[in-house]
Design an enzyme around this catalytic site. Structure first.
Site, PDB file in Angstrom:
ATOM      1  N   LYS A   2       0.845  -1.201   0.000  1.00 43.36           N
ATOM      2  CA  LYS A   2       0.000   0.000   0.000  1.00 43.36           C
ATOM      3  C   LYS A   2       0.878   1.248   0.000  1.00 43.36           C
ATOM      4  CE  LYS A   2      -3.853  -2.306   2.334  1.00 43.36           C
ATOM      5  NZ  LYS A   2      -4.566  -2.594   3.572  1.00 43.36           N
ATOM      6  N   GLN A  62      -4.449  -1.464   9.830  1.00 42.16           N
ATOM      7  CA  GLN A  62      -4.444  -2.789   9.217  1.00 42.16           C
ATOM      8  C   GLN A  62      -4.993  -3.831  10.185  1.00 42.16           C
ATOM      9  OE1 GLN A  62      -3.739  -3.345   6.038  1.00 42.16           O
ATOM     10  NE2 GLN A  62      -3.868  -5.562   6.087  1.00 42.16           N
ATOM     11  N   ASP A  67     -10.797   2.949   4.276  1.00 38.72           N
ATOM     12  CA  ASP A  67     -11.083   1.510   4.209  1.00 38.72           C
ATOM     13  C   ASP A  67     -12.580   1.252   4.056  1.00 38.72           C
ATOM     14  OD1 ASP A  67      -9.079  -0.432   4.202  1.00 38.72           O
ATOM     15  OD2 ASP A  67      -8.632  -0.161   6.332  1.00 38.72           O
TER      16      ASP A  67
HETATM   17  N1  GUN Z   1      -6.818  -6.780   6.447  1.00 42.51           N
HETATM   18  C1  GUN Z   1      -7.145  -7.487   5.347  1.00 42.51           C
HETATM   19  N2  GUN Z   1      -7.665  -6.672   4.401  1.00 42.51           N
HETATM   20  C2  GUN Z   1      -7.670  -5.431   4.925  1.00 42.51           C
HETATM   21  C3  GUN Z   1      -8.076  -4.173   4.433  1.00 42.51           C
HETATM   22  O1  GUN Z   1      -8.563  -4.016   3.315  1.00 42.51           O
HETATM   23  N3  GUN Z   1      -7.909  -3.127   5.283  1.00 42.51           N
HETATM   24  C4  GUN Z   1      -7.396  -3.260   6.527  1.00 42.51           C
HETATM   25  N4  GUN Z   1      -7.287  -2.179   7.296  1.00 42.51           N
HETATM   26  N5  GUN Z   1      -7.011  -4.424   7.015  1.00 42.51           N
HETATM   27  C5  GUN Z   1      -7.139  -5.501   6.213  1.00 42.51           C
END
Ligand code: GUN
Length: 292
Positions: free
Chosen positions: A52, A96, A119
Site C-alpha cells: 500500500k 491494518q 477503508d
Molecule cells: N486486512 C485485510 N484486508 C484489509 C483491508 O482491506 N484493510 C485493513 N485495514 N485491514 C485488512
C-alpha cells in the site's frame, strides 16, 4: 472463456490516479496523504501494508507508516487514531487488520473519523453505502465492482450468488450488486457456512463470487456453463516452488472451473491487485473532499 486481468486493470487505474494527482499539484493543491497503522509483525499484514505504501509513492501520494508492537494497549492505539483524525495533513488512514486479541477491532474502527475512513469499514460508511449515499466503499467490494464495470459485464437481471458473508467482502458486495445502479440490479443470494446444499444454489449463478478463504472450495460441478466467476480467496500456503516460500490459493479450482466460464478472475492477478487501487481511489476522493 475470458480472463479478467486484475493486474492490468489495476495498472491502468494507477496511471489514471497518477494523472489526477499531477493535475492537483499543477493547480497548487496538496498531494493526497494516506497513513497506515500496522500493529505487530504478521507476515500477510506486513506485505499488504508495504505494498500500500509503495503504491502510494507510485501514484504520487504522500504516505506515512506508523508501527506499533503487538503489546500496544488499546488506549495507545485509540490515541493515535485520534491524533490522525485531527491531523489536517492526513486525508485518509487505515488501521491494518487483524489486530491483537486484546484490542477491540470494532472500537478502533468506530474511533476513525468517517471522513478519513478510506477503508470504508466505519458503520457510517457502511450505512451510507447501503442507502446508496456517497460513501467510502471498502476496497475489495469496490475492486470487484470496478472489474465488472471495466469488462462491461451485464449484471441487470442476473442471479448473483455470493459465497461468504464477511463484513469486508461478502455482505457489502451483495448489497452493491442488488442496488438500483450500474453495475447492480442483480438478484443476489448470499451463501455461508450454514447454507445446506450450496452446490444447488451456486449452479444457479450467472455471477458467482467466492469469498470464504477456503482454497479450491468451488469445483467445476458447482458452476453453470457460461457463468462469470469472481474469486476473492487469497489463502497463503507454504510452497517450496516460490521465492517467497508461499503461494496464494483462490477459493476456486481454477483449472477445472475456467473452461466453463464466460469470464473468470485468476489468483493471483485478479481481485487482489484491485483492492489496493480501490484504497488509492478512496484516498484521492478523500484528498479532493468528494465524499464528504
Ligand atoms: N486486512 C485485510 N484486508 C484489509 C483491508 O482491506 N484493510 C485493513 N485495514 N485491514 C485488512
Amino acid at each position: 472463456m475470458q480472463l479478467i486481468d486484475g493486474k492490468q486493470t489495476a495498472a491502468d487505474i494507477k496511471q489514471e490516479i497518477a494523472l489526477a494527482v499531477s493535475l492537483m499539484v499543477q493547480e497548487g493543491k496538496k498531494r493526497p496523504h494516506l497513513a497506515a497503522v500496522l500493529v505487530g509483525h504478521d507476515g500477510g499484514s506486513e506485505t499488504y501494508v508495504a505494498n500500500k505504501v509503495k503504491d502510494c509513492e507510485t501514484v504520487g501520494f504522500q504516505s506515512t507508516l506508523i508501527r506499533f508492537e503487538d503489546n500496544v494497549t488499546e488506549e495507545e492505539l485509540l490515541a493515535k487514531v485520534d491524533e490522525l483524525n485531527q491531523d489536517e495533513n492526513v486525508d485518509g488512514f487505515i488501521v491494518q487488520l487483524p489486530l491483537p486479541r486484546h484490542i477491540s477491532e470494532n472500537k478502533v474502527i468506530e474511533a476513525i473519523d468517517p471522513k478519513k475512513d478510506v477503508d470504508g469499514f466505519h458503520p457510517i460508511n457502511l450505512g451510507r453505502m447501503m442507502l446508496g449515499m456517497p460513501a467510502f466503499v471498502s476496497a475489495t467490494p469496490a475492486g470487484i465492482i470496478e472489474l465488472i464495470s471495466r469488462y462491461n459485464i451485464e449484471t441487470a437481471g442476473k442471479h448473483c450468488v455470493v459465497i461468504g458473508r464477511s463484513n469486508i467482502v461478502g455482505r457489502p458486495v451483495s448489497i452493491l450488486l442488488s442496488q438500483k445502479a450500474k453495475p447492480g440490479n442483480c438478484t443476489v443470494t448470499v451463501c455461508h457456512s450454514r447454507t445446506p446444499n450450496i452446490a444447488d444454489i451456486t449452479r444457479q449463478a450467472d455471477i458467482l463470487i467466492a469469498a470464504i478463504g477456503s482454497p479450491g472450495f468451488v469445483k467445476a460441478d458447482m458452476v453453470k456453463d457460461g457463468a462469470v466467476v469472481i474469486d476473492v480467496g487469497t489463502t497463503r500456503l507454504p510452497s517450496d516452488k516460490t521465492k517467497t516460500g508461499y503461494k496464494l490459493h483462490g477459493d476456486v479450482l481454477f483449472d477445472e472451473v475456467a473452461p466453463k466460464c464466460s469470464y473468470i478472475t485468476p489468483v493471483p492477478g485478479g481481485v487482489g491487485p484491485m483492492t489496493i487501487v480501490s484504497l488509492l481511489k478512496n484516498t484521492l476522493l478523500a484528498g479532493r473532499k468528494e465524499i464528504y
